[in-house]
Design a protein around this motif. Structure first.
Motif, mmCIF file in Angstrom:
data_model
loop_
_atom_site.group_PDB
_atom_site.id
_atom_site.type_symbol
_atom_site.label_atom_id
_atom_site.label_comp_id
_atom_site.label_asym_id
_atom_site.label_seq_id
_atom_site.Cartn_x
_atom_site.Cartn_y
_atom_site.Cartn_z
ATOM 1 N N ILE A 299 29.860 48.351 49.010
ATOM 2 C CA ILE A 299 28.439 48.583 48.741
ATOM 3 C C ILE A 299 28.053 48.067 47.362
ATOM 4 O O ILE A 299 26.960 47.523 47.158
ATOM 5 C CB ILE A 299 28.100 50.077 48.891
ATOM 6 C CG1 ILE A 299 28.257 50.502 50.349
ATOM 7 C CG2 ILE A 299 26.696 50.372 48.399
ATOM 8 C CD1 ILE A 299 27.379 49.724 51.320
ATOM 9 N N MET A 300 28.945 48.226 46.382
ATOM 10 C CA MET A 300 28.639 47.735 45.042
ATOM 11 C C MET A 300 28.542 46.209 45.034
ATOM 12 O O MET A 300 27.726 45.635 44.307
ATOM 13 C CB MET A 300 29.692 48.211 44.055
ATOM 14 C CG MET A 300 29.672 49.717 43.790
ATOM 15 S SD MET A 300 28.072 50.318 43.238
ATOM 16 C CE MET A 300 27.894 49.443 41.695
ATOM 17 N N LEU A 301 29.361 45.532 45.823
ATOM 18 C CA LEU A 301 29.262 44.076 45.935
ATOM 19 C C LEU A 301 27.922 43.672 46.539
ATOM 20 O O LEU A 301 27.279 42.707 46.104
ATOM 21 C CB LEU A 301 30.420 43.534 46.781
ATOM 22 C CG LEU A 301 31.797 43.487 46.095
ATOM 23 C CD1 LEU A 301 32.880 43.148 47.107
ATOM 24 C CD2 LEU A 301 31.799 42.477 44.949
ATOM 25 N N VAL A 302 27.498 44.429 47.559
ATOM 26 C CA VAL A 302 26.185 44.175 48.159
ATOM 27 C C VAL A 302 25.084 44.417 47.131
ATOM 28 O O VAL A 302 24.117 43.642 47.016
ATOM 29 C CB VAL A 302 25.979 45.064 49.400
ATOM 30 C CG1 VAL A 302 24.535 44.941 49.925
ATOM 31 C CG2 VAL A 302 26.966 44.702 50.493
ATOM 32 N N SER A 303 25.245 45.492 46.352
ATOM 33 C CA SER A 303 24.250 45.836 45.339
ATOM 34 C C SER A 303 24.147 44.753 44.276
ATOM 35 O O SER A 303 23.051 44.411 43.810
ATOM 36 C CB SER A 303 24.604 47.179 44.693
ATOM 37 O OG SER A 303 23.653 47.544 43.719
ATOM 38 N N VAL A 304 25.296 44.201 43.878
ATOM 39 C CA VAL A 304 25.302 43.118 42.888
ATOM 40 C C VAL A 304 24.525 41.921 43.423
ATOM 41 O O VAL A 304 23.712 41.301 42.710
ATOM 42 C CB VAL A 304 26.746 42.722 42.520
ATOM 43 C CG1 VAL A 304 26.763 41.420 41.715
ATOM 44 C CG2 VAL A 304 27.405 43.832 41.719
ATOM 45 N N PHE A 328 27.230 49.002 36.029
ATOM 46 C CA PHE A 328 27.708 49.044 37.408
ATOM 47 C C PHE A 328 28.938 49.946 37.554
ATOM 48 O O PHE A 328 29.131 50.570 38.607
ATOM 49 C CB PHE A 328 27.998 47.626 37.916
ATOM 50 C CG PHE A 328 26.759 46.887 38.313
ATOM 51 C CD1 PHE A 328 26.304 46.937 39.620
ATOM 52 C CD2 PHE A 328 26.022 46.169 37.385
ATOM 53 C CE1 PHE A 328 25.154 46.271 39.999
ATOM 54 C CE2 PHE A 328 24.869 45.504 37.755
ATOM 55 C CZ PHE A 328 24.426 45.559 39.064
ATOM 56 N N LEU A 329 29.750 50.038 36.511
ATOM 57 C CA LEU A 329 30.881 50.979 36.565
ATOM 58 C C LEU A 329 30.380 52.415 36.637
ATOM 59 O O LEU A 329 30.899 53.235 37.394
ATOM 60 C CB LEU A 329 31.777 50.802 35.330
ATOM 61 C CG LEU A 329 32.853 49.717 35.391
ATOM 62 C CD1 LEU A 329 33.623 49.666 34.080
ATOM 63 C CD2 LEU A 329 33.807 49.969 36.559
ATOM 64 N N ILE A 330 29.369 52.722 35.821
ATOM 65 C CA ILE A 330 28.810 54.078 35.825
ATOM 66 C C ILE A 330 28.201 54.404 37.187
ATOM 67 O O ILE A 330 28.356 55.511 37.712
ATOM 68 C CB ILE A 330 27.757 54.223 34.706
ATOM 69 C CG1 ILE A 330 28.457 54.264 33.348
ATOM 70 C CG2 ILE A 330 26.921 55.488 34.912
ATOM 71 C CD1 ILE A 330 27.513 54.295 32.163
ATOM 72 N N PHE A 385 35.284 48.422 39.582
ATOM 73 C CA PHE A 385 35.499 47.468 38.492
ATOM 74 C C PHE A 385 35.244 46.028 38.929
ATOM 75 O O PHE A 385 34.581 45.261 38.220
ATOM 76 C CB PHE A 385 36.919 47.595 37.941
ATOM 77 C CG PHE A 385 37.215 46.647 36.815
ATOM 78 C CD1 PHE A 385 36.748 46.920 35.544
ATOM 79 C CD2 PHE A 385 37.936 45.482 37.028
ATOM 80 C CE1 PHE A 385 36.993 46.044 34.492
ATOM 81 C CE2 PHE A 385 38.196 44.598 35.982
ATOM 82 C CZ PHE A 385 37.722 44.884 34.713
ATOM 83 N N PHE A 386 35.742 45.642 40.098
ATOM 84 C CA PHE A 386 35.597 44.253 40.538
ATOM 85 C C PHE A 386 34.124 43.878 40.743
ATOM 86 O O PHE A 386 33.670 42.828 40.230
ATOM 87 C CB PHE A 386 36.397 44.008 41.820
ATOM 88 C CG PHE A 386 36.270 42.620 42.359
ATOM 89 C CD1 PHE A 386 36.881 41.542 41.739
ATOM 90 C CD2 PHE A 386 35.507 42.375 43.501
ATOM 91 C CE1 PHE A 386 36.735 40.241 42.237
ATOM 92 C CE2 PHE A 386 35.358 41.091 44.005
ATOM 93 C CZ PHE A 386 35.981 40.021 43.370
ATOM 94 N N PRO A 387 33.318 44.714 41.467
ATOM 95 C CA PRO A 387 31.887 44.367 41.584
ATOM 96 C C PRO A 387 31.190 44.349 40.219
ATOM 97 O O PRO A 387 30.335 43.489 39.973
ATOM 98 C CB PRO A 387 31.325 45.484 42.482
ATOM 99 C CG PRO A 387 32.506 45.997 43.227
ATOM 100 C CD PRO A 387 33.650 45.877 42.291
ATOM 101 N N ALA A 388 31.546 45.293 39.327
ATOM 102 C CA ALA A 388 30.919 45.345 38.003
ATOM 103 C C ALA A 388 31.291 44.104 37.193
ATOM 104 O O ALA A 388 30.450 43.526 36.479
ATOM 105 C CB ALA A 388 31.360 46.606 37.271
ATOM 106 N N ARG A 389 32.514 43.689 37.300
ATOM 107 C CA ARG A 389 32.978 42.494 36.583
ATOM 108 C C ARG A 389 32.257 41.252 37.105
ATOM 109 O O ARG A 389 31.875 40.351 36.334
ATOM 110 C CB ARG A 389 34.491 42.354 36.769
ATOM 111 C CG ARG A 389 35.134 41.190 36.013
ATOM 112 C CD ARG A 389 36.647 41.370 36.058
ATOM 113 N NE ARG A 389 37.339 40.210 35.497
ATOM 114 C CZ ARG A 389 37.776 39.184 36.204
ATOM 115 N NH1 ARG A 389 37.571 39.151 37.527
ATOM 116 N NH2 ARG A 389 38.389 38.173 35.623
ATOM 117 N N LYS A 390 32.063 41.205 38.431
ATOM 118 C CA LYS A 390 31.340 40.065 39.032
ATOM 119 C C LYS A 390 29.905 40.021 38.525
ATOM 120 O O LYS A 390 29.372 38.941 38.189
ATOM 121 C CB LYS A 390 31.363 40.199 40.553
ATOM 122 C CG LYS A 390 30.635 39.057 41.265
ATOM 123 C CD LYS A 390 30.655 39.242 42.773
ATOM 124 C CE LYS A 390 29.857 38.116 43.452
ATOM 125 N NZ LYS A 390 29.805 38.292 44.918
#
Length: 403
Positions: A299-304, A328-330, A385-390
């Motif tokens: 979901i975080m990847l979709v959000s990004v 994004f981490l928070i 972490f991975f979606p936030a890093r992206k």
């Protein structure tokens, strides 16, 4: 201030997509609730077992021949009343109670009502040591009953209500068996035991009753096993070991002819099994936490992807890479923590329901609860972490061009 702003942004993002956020948290909720429920029910079961064994008595010791190593069983290896007298004389300060282990099962019928009796032969004042037995009417087996081999019996209150339609059945006659033949026993006491997970689930018509051990055996009769209560303030295992070796010496038998079991040993073994069982089931349930973490990552990847232009605007206004990463981490951690809190409440509710049905008090394992919530936050951190890093690595110019 920046941290508070990031938290507000994360909460707003969650509010905008409520259903998606809930479905994202569902894996965490199921995993946490399963772990909490299992650990709490396991802790409650362990507490119930401990209370049950405390009722039996910490000083309880059961002596028997070592059936595992003996090739043949001879009469001199069996116990007699002389052995009990010798032990009481040799260990007057250590042995508080001694009696042959006598047991018999028989059917009884009063009027048209029948029941099965598990008759335990005991010495006088047995309830002073087995404290789970609470006399509510009459008395316990006493010295006169034992010395006279009287057909006195103490029955549970459930048996009294079933067979006689009343709680106080003292003075009533109860047909049973002694020496394999029919006999009439006089009820001298009615007892009750505290509710527990064991008796609350027992709906059978088999009742444990207590009679003088002498009414179940002849004076010259050998018996296989010996029940003792020793001083629980001393080392119970060491006292039992000393008693076994002493019996072997006075009876001129080989070492390790006798072995013992204590309530303490049995409690340790049962708690160990329950602990391993709870750990194994909890570990299986924890797998759903990983599934929930994967859901958060997805979901975080979709959000990004959906918020690429937002990220570009923030970067063009001066937001640093670490600011986007933190945002994004928070958001991922808040999703996991909220799921963890809901899962904790749900798990406690399930555990409370399960223990109430079983009739045992709820014992919460606070260490497991705190560990589960912390683990859920860790899952959010790791899988977010991975979606936030992206998101943090997006080029602001390319992000602004994204449609």
């Amino acid at each position: 201030m920046l941290l508070i702003e990031n938290i507000k942004l994360a909460v707003n993002a969650i509010k905008i997509n409520k259903m998606r956020s809930f479905l994202t948290m569902l894996g965490i909720i199921i995993g946490i609730s399963s772990v909490i429920a299992i650990s709490s029910i396991g802790a409650s079961a362990q507490k119930a077992v401990e209370e049950q064994f405390n009722g039996v008595g910490a000083g309880y010791v059961y002596l028997m021949p070592n059936w595992y190593t003996l090739d043949t069983m001879t009469s001199d290896m069996m116990f007699t009343m002389d052995d009990i007298e010798a032990l009481e004389e040799r260990f007057p300060n250590d042995i508080k109670y001694a009696a042959p282990y006598a047991y018999s099962s028989c059917e009884t019928q009063v009027g048209r009502t029948d029941a099965t009796l598990s008759m335990m032969g005991v010495n006088a004042h047995y309830n002073e040591f087995a404290t789970q037995i609470q006399i509510v009417y009459g008395r316990m087996v006493n010295e006169r009953d034992v010395e006279g081999s009287l057909n006195s019996i103490v029955i549970p209150i459930e048996a009294a209500k079933r067979l006689y339609g009343k709680e106080n059945a003292v003075g009533e006659t109860l047909p049973a068996e002694a020496f394999g033949s029919a006999a009439d026993f006089t009820i001298v006491g009615v007892y009750d035991i505290p509710p527990s997970i064991f008796n609350s689930l027992d709906t059978s018509t088999r009742y444990t009753c207590y009679v003088p051990y002498s009414s179940m055996m002849r004076s010259d009769e050998y018996f296989d096993n010996l029940e003792l209560y020793v001083d629980e303030d001393k080392d119970v295992a060491q006292t039992a070991e000393t008693i076994c070796r002493y019996l072997e010496r006075i009876k001129r038998l080989d070492e390790d002819t006798y072995i013992y079991q204590s309530a303490e040993d049995q409690l340790v073994a049962i708690n160990q099994v329950l602990g391993y069982l709870s750990l194994a089931i909890g570990a299986i349930a924890a797998i759903s936490l990983l599934v929930g973490g994967i859901g958060i990552m997805n979901i975080m990847l979709v959000s990004v992807t959906e918020r690429t232009r937002e990220i570009g605007i923030r970067k063009s206004l001066g937001a640093r890479t670490k600011d986007i990463l933190t945002q994004f981490l928070i958001e991922a951690m808040i999703l996991a923590v909220i799921g963890g809190i809901i899962g904790t409440a749900l798990g406690i509710g399930v555990a409370a329901l399960g223990t109430s049905v079983a009739g045992t008090p709820l014992a919460l394992n606070m260490q497991s609860i705190l560990l589960a919530v912390a683990f859920s936050a860790g899952v959010g951190l790791c899988f977010g972490f991975f979606p936030a890093r992206k998101a943090a690595r997006l080029d602001p110019i390319e992000a602004l061009r994204y449609e």
